[in-house]
Scaffold this motif. Structure first.
Motif, short mmCIF file in Angstrom:
data_model
loop_
_atom_site.label_atom_id
_atom_site.label_comp_id
_atom_site.label_asym_id
_atom_site.label_seq_id
_atom_site.Cartn_x
_atom_site.Cartn_y
_atom_site.Cartn_z
N LYS A 1 7.01 3.78 -12.31
CA LYS A 1 7.08 4.51 -13.85
C LYS A 1 5.46 3.99 -15.04
N GLU B 1 2.95 5.86 -12.69
CA GLU B 1 2.93 7.62 -13.00
C GLU B 1 2.28 7.61 -14.10
N ARG B 2 2.90 7.44 -15.38
CA ARG B 2 2.89 7.37 -16.48
C ARG B 2 1.25 7.70 -16.62
N LYS C 1 5.04 13.25 -9.74
CA LYS C 1 4.03 12.48 -10.37
C LYS C 1 3.94 11.28 -9.01
N VAL D 1 2.44 19.16 -9.15
CA VAL D 1 1.88 18.42 -9.76
C VAL D 1 0.70 19.44 -10.91
#
Length: 230
Positions: free
Chosen positions: A45, A48-49, A127, A196
């Protein structure tokens, strides 16, 4: 020729997406297994963030609601937890191509189904695919594993094309390996641009998924001169 890492390619396992040497022995306790799983989930998470370069280990432990020191029970550094993220995700990471076509199969239908599965998986993991592009630029070891895995699927696709050529379904004049590299690369780039980068069609509309599937399939089939589908 889409497949997961757990599938076999002509009797062989697909290469992993990351070095297995980066993984430690799994935790011996259920609590340890839960903590490790929470860290891997949190790492994906945060990666990807925030991107690989800007991710801090404290961001991962905070997301996992773990003590900062507990990270080092399971991973030595950011590279190790990234390897765990990739190896866990690779079951759902497909490669463009066409599954093996049996004598009774319709090659075009098999190709379309394979492209659909690949594009669906890419969209689900967009992501993570963006993260892989970044990691490949800064981590040579991961770049090597990524290239090795992609090359294995390209060579498998080439064998499939050669089989269709031998049966008179595909154009015998094209080089199977070069054709595989070109066509697989085309689909990958189109998927990256659509999912993307968020490439848009005319008037700002997002790329239509079904149109994308139809287009890449027709381009594959036309390039290999499949029998007329009209």
């Amino acid at each position: 020729m889409n497949t997961t890492a757990a599938d076999e390619m002509d009797g062989e396992k697909a290469p992993p997406m990351a070095p297995l040497s980066h993984l430690r022995e799994p935790p011996a306790t259920k609590r340890g297994a839960r903590t490790r799983a929470a860290l891997v989930k949190a790492a994906r998470k945060v990666f990807e963030r925030d991107g690989y370069l800007d991710t801090r280990l404290t961001d991962i432990t905070k997301e996992a609601q773990c003590a900062a020191g507990s990270f080092y029970t399971y991973f030595a550094n950011k590279e190790e937890v990234l390897a765990a993220v990739l190896l866990e995700a690779q079951e759902d990471m497909l490669h463009p191509g066409m599954a093996r076509v049996e004598d009774a199969d319709d090659p075009y239908a098999v190709l379309e189904a394979s492209n659909r599965a690949y594009l669906q998986a890419y969209k689900r993991n967009a992501k993570l695919m963006a993260l892989l592009e970044q990691v490949a630029q800064v981590e040579p070891e991961f770049r090597t594993f990524r290239s090795r895995r992609a090359d294995a699927f390209i060579r498998r696709n080439a064998r499939g094309i050669a089989d269709l050529q031998a049966r008179g379904v595909a154009d015998r004049e094209v080089d199977p390996l070069l054709a595989s590299r070109a066509l697989s690369g085309m689909v990958s780039v189109m998927a990256y641009n659509a999912f993307v980068l968020g490439e848009q069609q005319e008037e700002g509309a997002p790329v239509d998924f079904e149109e994308l599937v139809s287009t890449v399939t027709r381009l594959w089939a036309n390039a290999l001169r499949f029998p007329d589908q009209s």
